[in-house]
Design a protein around this motif. Structure first.
Motif, PDB file in Angstrom:
ATOM      1  N   ALA A  77      -6.300  16.119  36.299  1.00 27.01           N
ATOM      2  CA  ALA A  77      -7.336  17.012  35.782  1.00 27.01           C
ATOM      3  C   ALA A  77      -8.676  16.282  35.673  1.00 27.01           C
ATOM      4  N   THR A  78      -8.627  15.014  35.298  1.00 27.54           N
ATOM      5  CA  THR A  78      -9.858  14.221  35.166  1.00 27.54           C
ATOM      6  C   THR A  78     -10.487  13.978  36.528  1.00 27.54           C
ATOM      7  N   TYR A  79      -9.678  13.617  37.507  1.00 28.45           N
ATOM      8  CA  TYR A  79     -10.205  13.435  38.864  1.00 28.45           C
ATOM      9  C   TYR A  79     -10.832  14.737  39.380  1.00 28.45           C
ATOM     10  N   ASN A  80     -10.227  15.857  39.013  1.00 24.66           N
ATOM     11  CA  ASN A  80     -10.717  17.158  39.481  1.00 24.66           C
ATOM     12  C   ASN A  80     -11.871  17.691  38.635  1.00 24.66           C
ATOM     13  N   ALA A  81     -12.243  16.932  37.603  1.00 25.03           N
ATOM     14  CA  ALA A  81     -13.279  17.375  36.659  1.00 25.03           C
ATOM     15  C   ALA A  81     -12.940  18.753  36.093  1.00 25.03           C
ATOM     16  N   ASP A  82     -11.658  18.980  35.881  1.00 31.84           N
ATOM     17  CA  ASP A  82     -11.172  20.242  35.318  1.00 31.84           C
ATOM     18  C   ASP A  82     -11.104  20.060  33.801  1.00 31.84           C
ATOM     19  N   ASN A  83     -12.241  20.229  33.151  1.00 30.44           N
ATOM     20  CA  ASN A  83     -12.341  19.910  31.732  1.00 30.44           C
ATOM     21  C   ASN A  83     -11.518  20.836  30.846  1.00 30.44           C
ATOM     22  N   LYS A  84     -11.363  22.090  31.257  1.00 22.44           N
ATOM     23  CA  LYS A  84     -10.583  23.029  30.461  1.00 22.44           C
ATOM     24  C   LYS A  84      -9.125  22.604  30.415  1.00 22.44           C
ATOM     25  N   ILE A  85      -8.549  22.309  31.566  1.00 20.73           N
ATOM     26  CA  ILE A  85      -7.150  21.881  31.593  1.00 20.73           C
ATOM     27  C   ILE A  85      -7.001  20.525  30.920  1.00 20.73           C
ATOM     28  N   ALA A  86      -7.968  19.647  31.119  1.00 23.43           N
ATOM     29  CA  ALA A  86      -7.916  18.337  30.450  1.00 23.43           C
ATOM     30  C   ALA A  86      -7.885  18.513  28.934  1.00 23.43           C
ATOM     31  N   GLU A  87      -8.690  19.432  28.444  1.00 26.72           N
ATOM     32  CA  GLU A  87      -8.704  19.705  26.999  1.00 26.72           C
ATOM     33  C   GLU A  87      -7.343  20.193  26.520  1.00 26.72           C
ATOM     34  N   MET A  88      -6.726  21.073  27.295  1.00 29.57           N
ATOM     35  CA  MET A  88      -5.410  21.600  26.945  1.00 29.57           C
ATOM     36  C   MET A  88      -4.370  20.478  26.896  1.00 29.57           C
ATOM     37  N   LEU A  89      -4.415  19.595  27.881  1.00 27.77           N
ATOM     38  CA  LEU A  89      -3.442  18.513  27.963  1.00 27.77           C
ATOM     39  C   LEU A  89      -3.639  17.500  26.834  1.00 27.77           C
ATOM     40  N   ILE A  90      -4.882  17.180  26.538  1.00 26.16           N
ATOM     41  CA  ILE A  90      -5.159  16.230  25.455  1.00 26.16           C
ATOM     42  C   ILE A  90      -4.723  16.826  24.116  1.00 26.16           C
ATOM     43  N   ALA A  91      -5.007  18.114  23.923  1.00 27.19           N
ATOM     44  CA  ALA A  91      -4.587  18.789  22.694  1.00 27.19           C
ATOM     45  C   ALA A  91      -3.070  18.788  22.556  1.00 27.19           C
ATOM     46  N   ALA A  92      -2.375  18.800  23.698  1.00 26.48           N
ATOM     47  CA  ALA A  92      -0.908  18.795  23.687  1.00 26.48           C
ATOM     48  C   ALA A  92      -0.342  17.391  23.483  1.00 26.48           C
ATOM     49  N   GLY A  93      -1.212  16.374  23.535  1.00 25.94           N
ATOM     50  CA  GLY A  93      -0.764  15.006  23.276  1.00 25.94           C
ATOM     51  C   GLY A  93      -0.764  14.067  24.463  1.00 25.94           C
ATOM     52  N   SER A  94      -1.424  14.425  25.555  1.00 29.27           N
ATOM     53  CA  SER A  94      -1.460  13.549  26.734  1.00 29.27           C
ATOM     54  C   SER A  94      -2.173  12.237  26.415  1.00 29.27           C
ATOM     55  N   ASN A  95      -1.693  11.181  27.021  1.00 32.51           N
ATOM     56  CA  ASN A  95      -2.226   9.835  26.780  1.00 32.51           C
ATOM     57  C   ASN A  95      -3.508   9.607  27.577  1.00 32.51           C
ATOM     58  N   VAL A  96      -4.613   9.385  26.881  1.00 34.14           N
ATOM     59  CA  VAL A  96      -5.904   9.178  27.553  1.00 34.14           C
ATOM     60  C   VAL A  96      -6.030   7.774  28.120  1.00 34.14           C
ATOM     61  N   ASN A  97      -5.030   6.921  27.860  1.00 35.69           N
ATOM     62  CA  ASN A  97      -5.073   5.531  28.321  1.00 35.69           C
ATOM     63  C   ASN A  97      -4.065   5.216  29.426  1.00 35.69           C
ATOM     64  N   ALA A  98      -3.366   6.236  29.932  1.00 38.48           N
ATOM     65  CA  ALA A  98      -2.347   6.002  30.960  1.00 38.48           C
ATOM     66  C   ALA A  98      -3.012   5.648  32.288  1.00 38.48           C
ATOM     67  N   GLN A  99      -2.683   4.483  32.838  1.00 35.83           N
ATOM     68  CA  GLN A  99      -3.293   4.013  34.082  1.00 35.83           C
ATOM     69  C   GLN A  99      -2.493   4.453  35.303  1.00 35.83           C
ATOM     70  N   ASP A 100      -3.211   4.854  36.344  1.00 39.04           N
ATOM     71  CA  ASP A 100      -2.562   5.169  37.613  1.00 39.04           C
ATOM     72  C   ASP A 100      -2.516   3.916  38.480  1.00 39.04           C
ATOM     73  N   LYS A 101      -2.145   4.072  39.724  1.00 35.47           N
ATOM     74  CA  LYS A 101      -1.999   2.903  40.598  1.00 35.47           C
ATOM     75  C   LYS A 101      -3.334   2.247  40.946  1.00 35.47           C
ATOM     76  N   LYS A 102      -4.436   2.971  40.744  1.00 36.22           N
ATOM     77  CA  LYS A 102      -5.770   2.390  40.941  1.00 36.22           C
ATOM     78  C   LYS A 102      -6.273   1.727  39.668  1.00 36.22           C
ATOM     79  N   LEU A 103      -5.464   1.768  38.628  1.00 40.43           N
ATOM     80  CA  LEU A 103      -5.785   1.243  37.297  1.00 40.43           C
ATOM     81  C   LEU A 103      -6.848   2.069  36.582  1.00 40.43           C
ATOM     82  N   ASN A 104      -7.073   3.292  37.042  1.00 36.24           N
ATOM     83  CA  ASN A 104      -7.935   4.209  36.305  1.00 36.24           C
ATOM     84  C   ASN A 104      -7.140   4.854  35.177  1.00 36.24           C
ATOM     85  N   THR A 105      -7.830   5.157  34.093  1.00 38.49           N
ATOM     86  CA  THR A 105      -7.292   6.002  33.032  1.00 38.49           C
ATOM     87  C   THR A 105      -8.226   7.197  32.908  1.00 38.49           C
ATOM     88  N   PRO A 106      -7.796   8.269  32.243  1.00 40.76           N
ATOM     89  CA  PRO A 106      -8.720   9.376  32.023  1.00 40.76           C
ATOM     90  C   PRO A 106     -10.004   8.912  31.344  1.00 40.76           C
TER      91      PRO A 106
END
Length: 234
Positions: A77-106
């Motif tokens: 959602a962050t890569y897609n700049a989909d802020n509405k879905i990102a808000e929903m996921l964060i509100a549900a408890g998604s980890n804003v510090n989870a790194q992908d294989k490029k070492l990016n986090t939200p």
């Protein structure tokens, strides 16, 4: 008669493995309901399907499931700049510090891309300032380089934020704002913001060249003026 009995018996016996298989699949399906929901969540987020994301979140899916690139639904959602879905996921408890294989986090990518809503939500939900990108940098460093003034302002206003962190290239946010950018009004404002926030203007790169020297070498006259004044006051 015996032949008929034998035939019926063989049919019943041959059906047993089939029945066993059906029951096994049913149990496996029950055990994997959460995983199936999580996989569906990845797809729904990728598609930007807000309604479906809402529905899936109601099933309590694994929010930290990842795709082949190591991206969680929130990272997608962050890569897609989909802020509405990102808000929903964060509100549900998604980890804003989870790194992908490029070492990016939200959080890191929101800073690098200048996405203020996700950046603010990440800060409010436990952003870790000691998790770094693949260059060993903070969210501030690429924000400063790429001209995301509002992101720079937001990050430098955070108490104890590491504004002088040095990445593996040997650059601080101030150095990168000068070395990798052209002098324009936005970059001038970014340099001024960093300096006013307390950035150390005397930290050199790996070759011992200071921000002021880099600015002089690149004929960044207005930035030279800002840095010279600060250096003189120090």
């Amino acid at each position: 008669m015996n032949s008929l009995f034998k035939a019926i018996t063989l049919i019943l016996i041959s059906a047993l493995p089939l029945q066993y298989c059906v029951n096994t699949n049913g149990n496996r399906k029950a055990e994997n309901l959460n995983n199936d929901s999580a996989l569906a969540l990845l797809e729904a987020v990728s598609d930007g399907d807000t309604n479906l994301v809402t529905e899936i979140l109601g099933t309590d899916p694994d929010l930290e499931i990842t795709d082949g690139y190591g991206r969680t639904p929130l990272m997608i959602a962050t890569y897609n700049a989909d802020n509405k879905i990102a808000e929903m996921l964060i509100a549900a408890g998604s980890n804003v510090n989870a790194q992908d294989k490029k070492l990016n986090t939200p959080f890191l990518y929101a800073g690098a891309s200048g996405n203020l809503p996700i950046l603010k939500m990440s800060i409010a939900n436990g952003a870790d300032f000691e998790i770094y990108n693949r260059y060993g940098g903070t969210a501030l460093i690429p924000a400063a380089e790429k001209g995301h003034l509002e992101a720079v302002k937001l990050l430098t206003e955070i108490p104890d934020y590491p504004i002088d962190h040095i990445n593996i290239l040997g650059w601080t946010a101030l150095l990168e704002a000068i070395i990798l950018s052209e002098e324009g009004e936005t970059q001038i404002a970014i340099v001024r913001t960093l300096v006013e926030a307390g950035s150390d203007v005397n930290i050199p790169d790996k070759d011992g060249i200071t921000p002021l020297e880099h600015a002089k070498n690149r004929s960044m006259d207005k930035i030279v003026g800002i840095l010279s004044k600060t250096a003189a006051n120090n």
